[in-house]
Design an enzyme around this catalytic site. Structure first.
Site, PDB file in Angstrom:
ATOM      1  N   ASN A 155       0.857  -1.195   0.000  1.00  0.00           N
ATOM      2  CA  ASN A 155       0.000   0.000   0.000  1.00  0.00           C
ATOM      3  C   ASN A 155       0.897   1.251   0.000  1.00  0.00           C
ATOM      4  O   ASN A 155       2.125   1.129   0.094  1.00  0.00           O
ATOM      5  CB  ASN A 155      -0.930  -0.059   1.211  1.00  0.00           C
ATOM      6  CG  ASN A 155      -0.168   0.104   2.505  1.00  0.00           C
ATOM      7  OD1 ASN A 155       1.005  -0.262   2.586  1.00  0.00           O
ATOM      8  ND2 ASN A 155      -0.796   0.659   3.501  1.00  0.00           N
ATOM      9  N   PRO A 156       0.316   2.465  -0.050  1.00  0.00           N
ATOM     10  CA  PRO A 156       1.141   3.680  -0.201  1.00  0.00           C
ATOM     11  C   PRO A 156       2.213   3.912   0.860  1.00  0.00           C
ATOM     12  O   PRO A 156       3.286   4.420   0.556  1.00  0.00           O
ATOM     13  CB  PRO A 156       0.111   4.811  -0.167  1.00  0.00           C
ATOM     14  CG  PRO A 156      -1.125   4.200  -0.695  1.00  0.00           C
ATOM     15  CD  PRO A 156      -1.123   2.783  -0.215  1.00  0.00           C
ATOM     16  N   CYS A 157       1.912   3.608   2.093  1.00  0.00           N
ATOM     17  CA  CYS A 157       2.955   3.890   3.095  1.00  0.00           C
ATOM     18  C   CYS A 157       3.856   2.697   3.369  1.00  0.00           C
ATOM     19  O   CYS A 157       4.744   2.763   4.230  1.00  0.00           O
ATOM     20  CB  CYS A 157       2.295   4.412   4.360  1.00  0.00           C
ATOM     21  SG  CYS A 157       1.331   5.900   4.037  1.00  0.00           S
ATOM     22  N   GLY A 158       3.657   1.587   2.664  1.00  0.00           N
ATOM     23  CA  GLY A 158       4.622   0.487   2.698  1.00  0.00           C
ATOM     24  C   GLY A 158       4.405  -0.587   3.737  1.00  0.00           C
ATOM     25  O   GLY A 158       5.103  -1.605   3.741  1.00  0.00           O
ATOM     26  N   GLU A 159       3.417  -0.379   4.641  1.00  0.00           N
ATOM     27  CA  GLU A 159       3.296  -1.333   5.746  1.00  0.00           C
ATOM     28  C   GLU A 159       2.460  -2.560   5.413  1.00  0.00           C
ATOM     29  O   GLU A 159       2.412  -3.501   6.183  1.00  0.00           O
ATOM     30  CB  GLU A 159       2.715  -0.629   6.982  1.00  0.00           C
ATOM     31  CG  GLU A 159       1.236  -0.269   6.909  1.00  0.00           C
ATOM     32  CD  GLU A 159       0.965   1.065   6.199  1.00  0.00           C
ATOM     33  OE1 GLU A 159       1.882   1.568   5.529  1.00  0.00           O
ATOM     34  OE2 GLU A 159      -0.157   1.585   6.321  1.00  0.00           O
TER      35      GLU A 159
ATOM     36  N   PRO B 169       1.173   3.938   9.908  1.00  0.00           N
ATOM     37  CA  PRO B 169       1.709   5.238  10.357  1.00  0.00           C
ATOM     38  C   PRO B 169       0.787   5.966  11.347  1.00  0.00           C
ATOM     39  O   PRO B 169       1.252   6.754  12.150  1.00  0.00           O
ATOM     40  CB  PRO B 169       1.825   6.043   9.074  1.00  0.00           C
ATOM     41  CG  PRO B 169       1.327   5.215   7.951  1.00  0.00           C
ATOM     42  CD  PRO B 169       0.914   3.881   8.463  1.00  0.00           C
TER      43      PRO B 169
HETATM   44  O1  CDP Z   1      -4.348   7.413  10.456  1.00  0.00           O
HETATM   45  P1  CDP Z   1      -5.049   6.932   9.227  1.00  0.00           P
HETATM   46  O2  CDP Z   1      -5.933   5.745   9.463  1.00  0.00           O
HETATM   47  O3  CDP Z   1      -5.814   8.034   8.547  1.00  0.00           O
HETATM   48  O4  CDP Z   1      -3.967   6.502   8.126  1.00  0.00           O
HETATM   49  P2  CDP Z   1      -2.418   6.071   8.246  1.00  0.00           P
HETATM   50  O5  CDP Z   1      -2.237   5.044   9.323  1.00  0.00           O
HETATM   51  O6  CDP Z   1      -1.569   7.286   8.322  1.00  0.00           O
HETATM   52  O7  CDP Z   1      -2.176   5.369   6.852  1.00  0.00           O
HETATM   53  C1  CDP Z   1      -2.598   4.036   6.619  1.00  0.00           C
HETATM   54  C2  CDP Z   1      -2.856   3.795   5.175  1.00  0.00           C
HETATM   55  O8  CDP Z   1      -3.981   4.561   4.757  1.00  0.00           O
HETATM   56  C3  CDP Z   1      -1.759   4.233   4.227  1.00  0.00           C
HETATM   57  O9  CDP Z   1      -0.720   3.339   4.110  1.00  0.00           O
HETATM   58  C4  CDP Z   1      -2.545   4.338   2.938  1.00  0.00           C
HETATM   59  O10 CDP Z   1      -2.772   3.046   2.404  1.00  0.00           O
HETATM   60  C5  CDP Z   1      -3.842   4.938   3.405  1.00  0.00           C
HETATM   61  N1  CDP Z   1      -3.844   6.437   3.273  1.00  0.00           N
HETATM   62  C6  CDP Z   1      -4.322   7.022   2.097  1.00  0.00           C
HETATM   63  O11 CDP Z   1      -4.709   6.298   1.194  1.00  0.00           O
HETATM   64  N2  CDP Z   1      -4.348   8.397   1.934  1.00  0.00           N
HETATM   65  C7  CDP Z   1      -3.899   9.211   2.913  1.00  0.00           C
HETATM   66  N3  CDP Z   1      -3.940  10.534   2.726  1.00  0.00           N
HETATM   67  C8  CDP Z   1      -3.405   8.651   4.111  1.00  0.00           C
HETATM   68  C9  CDP Z   1      -3.401   7.255   4.262  1.00  0.00           C
END
Ligand code: CDP
Length: 586
Positions: free
Chosen positions: A284-288, A434
């Site tokens: 996914n976008p942030c790699g986890e 994240p």
């Molecule tokens: O805290 P939150 O649940 O909003 O998101 P995060 O833990 O920061 O990010 C988790 C995942 O949500 C990311 O790896 C992306 O796949 C997705 N994400 C996204 O699609 N668009 C964003 N602006 C932020 C997160």
């Protein structure tokens, strides 16, 4: 939906929100009417989520909970800020859109149809607040022959620009901007252009990019050998490059801009729990979250800041942690069925493997309370103990669900089925996200990251400045009778107390920030959590502005040797515009 959702009991407790949470929830999470004004308050919002997710329980006669009971449990789990599901679940549960997962991976086939299908599918996912990852490795390289027209192909990077532009135009249902991960295998003929692609400012601003490194490539780097570049559509060798030169270029670009990151693809696939369901080619976008093509996953995070219990073993309330893990796993498994999916193929894949990703946030806040410095062996030991515990408990919760509801459909042919382990309800249970927005809502430090600053001031209306400081830091200063307005103003300017000799030594040692922590310690922490995490760990290795390319080379090599699945570095001040993942300040 068919499952009836229970209505809120009259005595439902009003959630207590911190001021930043109020801003974020009001702006982005509360359901709005056609006039743009909220149609629900915070209490109704969390009940909407709790009740919708609990309603799934009615499908299982063997459940130990009634729907009404479970809805109450979920409501207090979230509004006590002990656990939060990923943003799309909070935003969309119980709404018409009903898309609840944050992470998707889409295949990109080597054809115009395939490419534009993926663009369209990504747009649909972004609209619902999800992020998309793609491997572009199947696309033929720039200049390759195109059979149908006799022309030449324009290659993965030029097609990525189309995804980037499409993303730009869709403001994720008015809630958040779209995010993409773009991955290319290191043996793709266009790899050099890919590594350099983000340097051209703005062109791929909606992408994080990562190079997929193979075991063979890493060995070629070690032995200073050449390796083959292979055309994906024909399997023919198109050239050879010196592995070290490519690795050097990667390091140089990461030094300049933070991109690309690296992902160890063989390693990710070695841990693929369902190899018979396909090969993992992207995250996914942030790699986890590594996923199969067309797979999605919903995440959730436990707030460790609230589980400190100094008198307990290792300072953690283990009993409460176990309770929270079991309830959270049930929550996330229910989310799978409560969610609508933008494509039938996605729904089918998700229901076959039933992956969930439970992780943590507030780890730095926990360490503060226990007076353990982030960059210490004691912190690494604690990280391993906590994650091992969460991993074990989440597997036991998943096994319990398998008893009640049956194992995930691909269980028999999965690695667990072959090892006679389980059965489990979910092919994976743990991921460290994240928590960019979740941590703001819960009012804790994000993910497993150290704090960015101990205090900072922000502009509020009418030119007034408002000071915000980490509560545990202020408490410690007060207890040491070292708290003063002047000191706090100074901390708000510098962020850190590392170089303030008038601050008591023990406070300076414990209250470290991301930049006080040496890069090696960032990585050691990532590796400690990865050891007991099914999926991957979101972590940025922060480097000072003065860090050299050799420093980054060392970090990459250390990540490889320590068993990490990938690594992202960020050198302070190397980029004016951060893509995402540093937290979205309201
Ligand atoms: O805290 P939150 O649940 O909003 O998101 P995060 O833990 O920061 O990010 C988790 C995942 O949500 C990311 O790896 C992306 O796949 C997705 N994400 C996204 O699609 N668009 C964003 N602006 C932020 C997160």
């Amino acid at each position: 939906r068919v499952t009836p959702v229970p209505s809120a009991p009259a005595d439902l407790v009003e959630p207590r929100l911190n001021p930043n949470a109020e801003v974020v929830l009001t702006k982005r999470y509360l359901r709005k009417g056609p006039d743009g004004l909220p149609r629900e308050d915070y209490r109704q919002m969390f009940w909407r989520v709790a009740a919708t997710i609990a309603a799934e329980e009615s499908k299982y006669s063997s459940s130990p909970y009634s729907v009404a009971e479970l809805a109450q449990e979920f409501y207090s789990l979230m509004t006590s800020w002990r656990f939060l599901p990923n943003s799309p679940t909070l935003m969309n549960a119980g709404t018409e859109l009903g898309q609840l997962a944050a992470c998707f991976v889409l295949p990109v086939d080597d054809s115009i149809d395939g490419i534009f299908d993926a663009v369209k599918h990504a747009a649909m996912i972004h609209k619902s607040g999800g992020g998309t990852g793609f491997s572009f490795s199947r696309l033929r390289h720039e200049g390759a022959r195109v059979g149908s027209t006799g022309g030449v192909a324009s290659g993965p990077i030029s097609f990525m620009k189309i995804f980037n532009t499409a993303t730009e135009q869709i403001k994720q249902g008015g809630t958040r901007r779209g995010a993409n991960m773009g991955i290319l295998r290191v043996d793709h003929p266009d790899i050099v252009r890919f590594i350099e692609s983000k340097a051209r400012q703005g062109e791929l601003n909606n992408f994080n990019i990562s190079v997929a490194l193979t075991e063979g490539f890493m060995q070629a780097v070690e032995k200073d050998e050449e390796y083959d570049l292979v055309a994906p559509h024909s399997g023919k060798v198109k050239g050879r490059l010196r592995a070290r030169e490519v690795f050097n270029l990667l390091v140089q670009k990461a030094w300049e801009s933070g991109d690309p990151g690296i992902v160890f693809l063989d390693r990710v696939n070695r841990d693929n729990p369902t190899p018979d369901q396909g090969e993992i080619e992207s995250t996914n976008p942030c790699g986890e979250q590594p996923l199969l093509p067309y797979e999605a996953c919903n995440l959730g995070s436990i707030n460790l800041a609230l589980l400190a219990k100094p008198e307990a073993r290792d300072g953690v309330d283990w009993e409460e942690l176990a309770r929270v893990v079991h309830l959270s796993v049930r929550f996330l498994d229910n989310v799978i069925d409560a969610s609508n999916y933008p494509l039938p193929q996605i729904g089918e894949k998700v229901r076959t493997n039933r992956k969930i990703g439970l992780g943590v946030m507030g780890f730095a806040d926990l360490l503060f309370q226990l007076r353990v410095p982030y960059d210490s062996q004691e912190a690494l030991n604690l990280a391993e103990k906590i994650m091992k515990f969460i991993q074990t408990e989440s597997k036991s919760a998943s096994a319990q669900l398998a008893e009640e509801r049956g194992p995930f459909p691909a269980y028999e042919t999965s690695v667990y089925g072959k090892r006679n382990e389980g059965p489990y309800r979910n092919a994976t249970t743990t991921t460290i996200a994240p928590t960019g927005t979740l941590s703001i809502i819960a009012g804790c430090s994000s993910g497993i990251e150290p704090l960015f600053a101990l205090a900072f001031s922000r502009n509020v209306m009418d030119g007034e400045r408002l000071m915000e400081a980490n509560p545990y830091f202020e408490e410690a200063l007060k207890a040491a009778q070292a708290h003063s307005k002047t000191l706090m103003e100074d901390v708000a300017k510098k962020g850190s107390v590392a170089h303030m000799e008038h601050v008591p030594e023990d406070i300076r040692r414990v209250f470290v920030t991301a930049h006080d922590v040496a890069p090696q310690w960032h990585l050691k922490m990532q590796a400690a959590f990865q050891k007991y995490t099914d999926n991957a760990v979101s972590k940025t290795v922060n480097l000072p502005h003065e860090a050299t390319q050799q420093d980054i080379w060392n970090i990459y090599w250390m990540a490889y040797e320590m068993g990490c699945k990938g690594v992202t570095v960020y050198r302070d001040g190397c980029r004016a515009d951060q893509v995402l993942c540093t937290g979205e300040t309201p």
